[in-house]
Scaffold this active site. Structure first.
Site, PDB file in Angstrom:
ATOM      1  N   ALA A  10       0.800  -1.215   0.000  1.00 54.54           N
ATOM      2  CA  ALA A  10       0.000   0.000   0.000  1.00 54.54           C
ATOM      3  C   ALA A  10       0.837   1.270   0.000  1.00 54.54           C
ATOM      4  O   ALA A  10       1.894   1.336   0.615  1.00 54.54           O
ATOM      5  CB  ALA A  10      -0.909   0.007   1.228  1.00 54.54           C
ATOM      6  N   CYS A  11       0.303   2.269  -0.696  1.00 54.27           N
ATOM      7  CA  CYS A  11       0.847   3.623  -0.625  1.00 54.27           C
ATOM      8  C   CYS A  11      -0.337   4.581  -0.562  1.00 54.27           C
ATOM      9  O   CYS A  11      -1.484   4.147  -0.573  1.00 54.27           O
ATOM     10  CB  CYS A  11       1.779   3.935  -1.803  1.00 54.27           C
ATOM     11  SG  CYS A  11       0.984   4.101  -3.406  1.00 54.27           S
ATOM     12  N   GLY A  12      -0.072   5.850  -0.496  1.00 55.22           N
ATOM     13  CA  GLY A  12      -1.140   6.831  -0.341  1.00 55.22           C
ATOM     14  C   GLY A  12      -2.224   6.726  -1.396  1.00 55.22           C
ATOM     15  O   GLY A  12      -3.410   6.698  -1.094  1.00 55.22           O
ATOM     16  N   ILE A  43      -3.560   2.946   1.002  1.00 56.25           N
ATOM     17  CA  ILE A  43      -3.442   2.753   2.453  1.00 56.25           C
ATOM     18  C   ILE A  43      -4.825   2.765   3.116  1.00 56.25           C
ATOM     19  O   ILE A  43      -5.064   2.036   4.068  1.00 56.25           O
ATOM     20  CB  ILE A  43      -2.468   3.782   3.088  1.00 56.25           C
ATOM     21  CG1 ILE A  43      -2.067   3.340   4.502  1.00 56.25           C
ATOM     22  CG2 ILE A  43      -3.051   5.176   3.105  1.00 56.25           C
ATOM     23  CD1 ILE A  43      -1.209   2.115   4.547  1.00 56.25           C
TER      24      ILE A  43
END
Length: 96
Positions: A10-12, A43
């Protein structure tokens, strides 16, 4: 064969840095013969998918504690500490 593991990356926004990390993690699990599926997400989606996963790998600050192992993988973006990250991910995914 061992049960397939699920890894959330996950990332932003679920696009840029998670794509880089996904590629690294997919290569890592293949090289180590680990039966795992890598799922790329935002995220904000992690909490709703936590129960189906075995590991969370994030490129951003995790908003809460999770019931499964969670690793911050900024090293894959910066290039610093990549070997340590590799070892930590492999160790978690090889656990039964």
């Amino acid at each position: 064969m061992n049960k397939k593991k699920i890894v959330l990356v996950a990332c932003g926004a679920g696009i840029a840095t998670s794509t880089v990390v996904c590629e690294k993690v997919e290569r890592l699990i293949k090289e180590n013969g680990i039966n795992a599926q890598v799922i790329q997400c935002k995220i904000g989606e992690v909490a709703s998918r936590e129960n189906e996963a075995d590991l969370i790998i994030s490129t951003t600050i995790l908003p809460k504690k999770y019931s499964i192992p969670a690793i911050k993988a900024v090293g894959y973006i910066s290039g610093i500490g990549m070997d340590k990250l590799d070892k930590e991910i492999v160790a978690i995914l090889k656990e039964e």
